[in-house]
Write a protein that holds these residues in place. Sequence first.
Motif, mmCIF file in Angstrom:
data_model
loop_
_atom_site.group_PDB
_atom_site.id
_atom_site.type_symbol
_atom_site.label_atom_id
_atom_site.label_comp_id
_atom_site.label_asym_id
_atom_site.label_seq_id
_atom_site.Cartn_x
_atom_site.Cartn_y
_atom_site.Cartn_z
ATOM 1 N N LEU A 218 3.662 3.644 3.420
ATOM 2 C CA LEU A 218 4.057 3.835 4.821
ATOM 3 C C LEU A 218 3.583 2.690 5.705
ATOM 4 O O LEU A 218 4.145 2.468 6.784
ATOM 5 N N ASN A 219 2.551 1.952 5.276
ATOM 6 C CA ASN A 219 2.065 0.823 6.064
ATOM 7 C C ASN A 219 3.041 -0.338 6.038
ATOM 8 O O ASN A 219 2.953 -1.252 6.858
ATOM 9 N N ALA A 220 3.989 -0.332 5.094
ATOM 10 C CA ALA A 220 4.964 -1.423 4.984
ATOM 11 C C ALA A 220 6.243 -1.130 5.757
ATOM 12 O O ALA A 220 7.188 -1.926 5.704
ATOM 13 N N LEU A 221 6.318 -0.014 6.475
ATOM 14 C CA LEU A 221 7.546 0.346 7.189
ATOM 15 C C LEU A 221 7.647 -0.381 8.513
ATOM 16 O O LEU A 221 6.636 -0.816 9.090
ATOM 17 N N SER A 222 8.873 -0.478 9.003
ATOM 18 C CA SER A 222 9.110 -0.947 10.361
ATOM 19 C C SER A 222 9.332 0.261 11.252
ATOM 20 O O SER A 222 9.428 1.398 10.775
ATOM 21 N N GLY A 223 9.415 0.029 12.544
ATOM 22 C CA GLY A 223 9.638 1.148 13.443
ATOM 23 C C GLY A 223 8.386 1.999 13.591
ATOM 24 O O GLY A 223 7.276 1.598 13.227
ATOM 25 N N GLU A 224 8.539 3.191 14.133
ATOM 26 C CA GLU A 224 7.389 4.069 14.355
ATOM 27 C C GLU A 224 6.828 4.541 13.015
ATOM 28 O O GLU A 224 7.537 5.126 12.201
ATOM 29 N N HIS A 225 5.540 4.277 12.801
ATOM 30 C CA HIS A 225 4.897 4.734 11.573
ATOM 31 C C HIS A 225 3.382 4.606 11.711
ATOM 32 O O HIS A 225 2.874 3.914 12.592
ATOM 33 N N GLY A 226 2.682 5.279 10.853
ATOM 34 C CA GLY A 226 1.232 5.182 10.762
ATOM 35 C C GLY A 226 0.822 5.630 9.380
ATOM 36 O O GLY A 226 1.532 6.410 8.734
ATOM 37 N N SER A 227 -0.322 5.150 8.884
ATOM 38 C CA SER A 227 -0.682 5.494 7.517
ATOM 39 C C SER A 227 -2.179 5.414 7.296
ATOM 40 O O SER A 227 -2.923 4.823 8.077
ATOM 41 N N LYS A 228 -2.595 6.028 6.219
ATOM 42 C CA LYS A 228 -3.922 5.833 5.633
ATOM 43 C C LYS A 228 -3.698 5.577 4.160
ATOM 44 O O LYS A 228 -2.994 6.348 3.485
ATOM 45 N N GLN A 229 -4.287 4.507 3.610
ATOM 46 C CA GLN A 229 -4.083 4.104 2.242
ATOM 47 C C GLN A 229 -5.308 4.480 1.398
ATOM 48 O O GLN A 229 -6.436 4.568 1.907
ATOM 49 N N GLY A 230 -5.084 4.688 0.126
ATOM 50 C CA GLY A 230 -6.180 4.976 -0.784
ATOM 51 C C GLY A 230 -5.896 4.381 -2.144
ATOM 52 O O GLY A 230 -4.747 4.378 -2.595
ATOM 53 N N TRP A 231 -6.950 3.889 -2.816
ATOM 54 C CA TRP A 231 -6.738 3.297 -4.132
ATOM 55 C C TRP A 231 -8.044 3.345 -4.928
ATOM 56 O O TRP A 231 -9.143 3.437 -4.374
ATOM 57 N N GLY A 232 -7.927 3.305 -6.240
ATOM 58 C CA GLY A 232 -9.093 3.289 -7.107
ATOM 59 C C GLY A 232 -8.745 3.753 -8.508
ATOM 60 O O GLY A 232 -7.697 4.362 -8.738
ATOM 61 N N CYS A 233 -9.656 3.470 -9.459
ATOM 62 C CA CYS A 233 -9.443 3.848 -10.854
ATOM 63 C C CYS A 233 -10.631 4.643 -11.378
ATOM 64 O O CYS A 233 -10.981 4.537 -12.558
ATOM 65 N N ASP A 234 -11.286 5.419 -10.526
ATOM 66 C CA ASP A 234 -12.515 6.064 -10.938
ATOM 67 C C ASP A 234 -12.450 7.584 -10.852
ATOM 68 O O ASP A 234 -13.468 8.234 -10.678
ATOM 69 N N SER A 235 -11.268 8.159 -10.964
ATOM 70 C CA SER A 235 -11.181 9.627 -11.016
ATOM 71 C C SER A 235 -11.766 10.127 -12.326
ATOM 72 O O SER A 235 -11.579 9.505 -13.370
ATOM 73 N N PHE A 236 -12.480 11.258 -12.267
ATOM 74 C CA PHE A 236 -13.030 11.804 -13.495
ATOM 75 C C PHE A 236 -12.339 13.095 -13.935
ATOM 76 O O PHE A 236 -12.777 13.731 -14.881
ATOM 77 N N PHE A 237 -11.237 13.482 -13.237
ATOM 78 C CA PHE A 237 -10.580 14.724 -13.650
ATOM 79 C C PHE A 237 -9.073 14.587 -13.793
ATOM 80 O O PHE A 237 -8.380 15.577 -14.015
ATOM 81 N N THR A 238 -8.546 13.377 -13.669
ATOM 82 C CA THR A 238 -7.109 13.180 -13.879
ATOM 83 C C THR A 238 -6.883 12.123 -14.944
ATOM 84 O O THR A 238 -7.755 11.283 -15.203
ATOM 85 N N ALA A 239 -5.754 12.174 -15.524
ATOM 86 C CA ALA A 239 -5.347 11.136 -16.475
ATOM 87 C C ALA A 239 -3.870 10.863 -16.244
ATOM 88 O O ALA A 239 -3.071 11.789 -16.302
ATOM 89 N N PRO A 240 -3.473 9.654 -15.905
ATOM 90 C CA PRO A 240 -4.328 8.471 -15.772
ATOM 91 C C PRO A 240 -5.352 8.618 -14.629
ATOM 92 O O PRO A 240 -5.181 9.430 -13.725
ATOM 93 N N SER A 241 -6.387 7.791 -14.661
ATOM 94 C CA SER A 241 -7.430 7.878 -13.646
ATOM 95 C C SER A 241 -7.175 6.960 -12.462
ATOM 96 O O SER A 241 -7.836 7.088 -11.437
#
Length: 609
Positions: A218-241
């Motif tokens: 959503l941060n790459a959109l034009s016009g009215e928008h807003g976002s919060k981004q999240g990233w990482g590879c350290d989950s311990f309860f999902t696969a893929p992590s």
Amino acid sequence: MRMTSAIAMDRGHIGRRHARTGRLRSLVVSGALVLAGLVVTPAPPAGAETPGDALAAAVSAAGARGVTSFVSVVDRATGQVVAQTPNAGAQVASESIMKLMLAAYYLTLYGGADATPQSVKDRLSFMLRFSDDDTASSLFTASAIPTIAGRYGLSATTNATDRVGHWGAARITAADMTTFLSRAAGDPQVGPWLLSTMAQTARTGSGSDAGFDQFFGLNALSGEHGSKQGWGCDSFFTAPSCAVHSVGYTDRFFVAVLQLSTGYPDPMRSTATDTARRLQAATVVQSPVGSFDLAGSVGVGQLRVAGWAADPEEPGAVLPVHVYVTGPAGTAGTALSTGGSRPDVAAVIPGAGGATGFDGTVRTQGAGPNQVCAFAIGSAANTLLGCRTVDVRDAFGSLDAVGLRGDEIVAGGWAIDPNNPGSPTQVHVYDSGPGGTRGYAGFLASSSRPDLAGFGAGDAHGYNAAVPANEPGPHTVCAYAITTGGGDGNPLLGCRTITVPGAFGALDDVRVAGGSITVYGWAVNGRDPGGRVPVHVYDTGPSGTVGYGSFGTGTPRPDVAAAFPGVGVSHGYFERIPVRGRGQHTVCAFAVPGGQPSVLLGCRDVSVP
């Protein structure tokens, strides 16, 4: 965002695996419904793509690149879900998305954005815009996520651990995140500040993530928008992590795009962007609105249905309404339409016009519970207006006995119509005998039957219906209760078989002597065994046929009495008829009991010299 805790990498804590998602159906479905001959095929406007279609295409494209998507889309104006993947309720690691809840926690802790010290708001803004981990770690408290989850009703959002520094493992779902955005936006203590800050998300992260490109989703959109981004590879309860998330809003939608993949950070950044752009370009399909106000019995086999419906896509237009009835006999559909005057609707929804009402009848589907559902068929979508259950009640009762009374067949039993329990129930009787079937109406179940008092409708519900015993032989007698004031039909109370006796006997002898012909024989009337039986004799000779009808039984015949106990002895006949011409004669005798068909007793040939 990268977590520093060793526990995040503990693969022994991996939970259930998430299968890659192929093409899926959203909650907004433009499909075909075929039921009882009615075909409902709503379609979006030409050239437009619904949020559901856009999401399906985006998820399919992401899946082809090894990315599992968890997506939810909510209409900002109505708060309603307009598209969602089936796994939108599955938990994934929050990564930096939890910073939205951490910010909301502090804003509410201070009593709202206006009461929060500027220094605190500055720290919160920096944490959100640059996804700063150090700020999040310094502000984190184990009570933050549970408090905000309770405030906004996020049933599947929890801490993964209460330990400081493990905040990125918090468990969230796509559905909860759009619920959070929708409800937080309407919270005056949080919404205005939070949405404004999300519109200022920076191009890159901060600290150790200063080189991480946040320009995706959503941060790459034009016009009215807003976002919060999240990233990482350290989950311990999902696969893929590995995860790359983008949560925020467009001018029309709140959107949560959560993703897992072994490819990190790409292709997840590009698939998040593709999903966001498709959803931003989607056309919102406005569904019809209305109400299903009435469903009830109005006659045998009929239900009256009424309500109103309007299509925001075509204000004032006549709208098809399809009604489906499901009962013990199956399901059937009926097509109705609006057009009836509903000034009350026009007063509340001016654009709908004044002719939004529908009112009609549909067929019942058997006695018992009938579920009636009405659908408004819009130009771009269909809406379930509601369902109602109608208890369809038929008359009921029993055919207890069938017997003979003289020249009549008598059928006895009882019947009650629950739709009119205080009135006598009509009963129709059908007699199927050797000559065919005859029907008889006009009987009422109104005689006293004290044993029926337990039904709560009084005891005057017995009947004794007498019909003519026209023909000897086997008869099947059936009785039906006539339902009034509702119900599905006229139920069979029962059938009984009875044999109607007729006259029988024999022509024993015919003799010619002294200018006369003497006829000997016997006859019995099965319906009146001790009574006299009229006998007619017909003489067919050279000059034609002559009939004689003044004879009858009455001569003693002990042999008949012995062969048929209980009929008596006076069943013989002995008659003389004049000789009419010489030559060959055929003499026939008939038993002619009153009200019954004549029975041939026999014929003999004699020669008159």
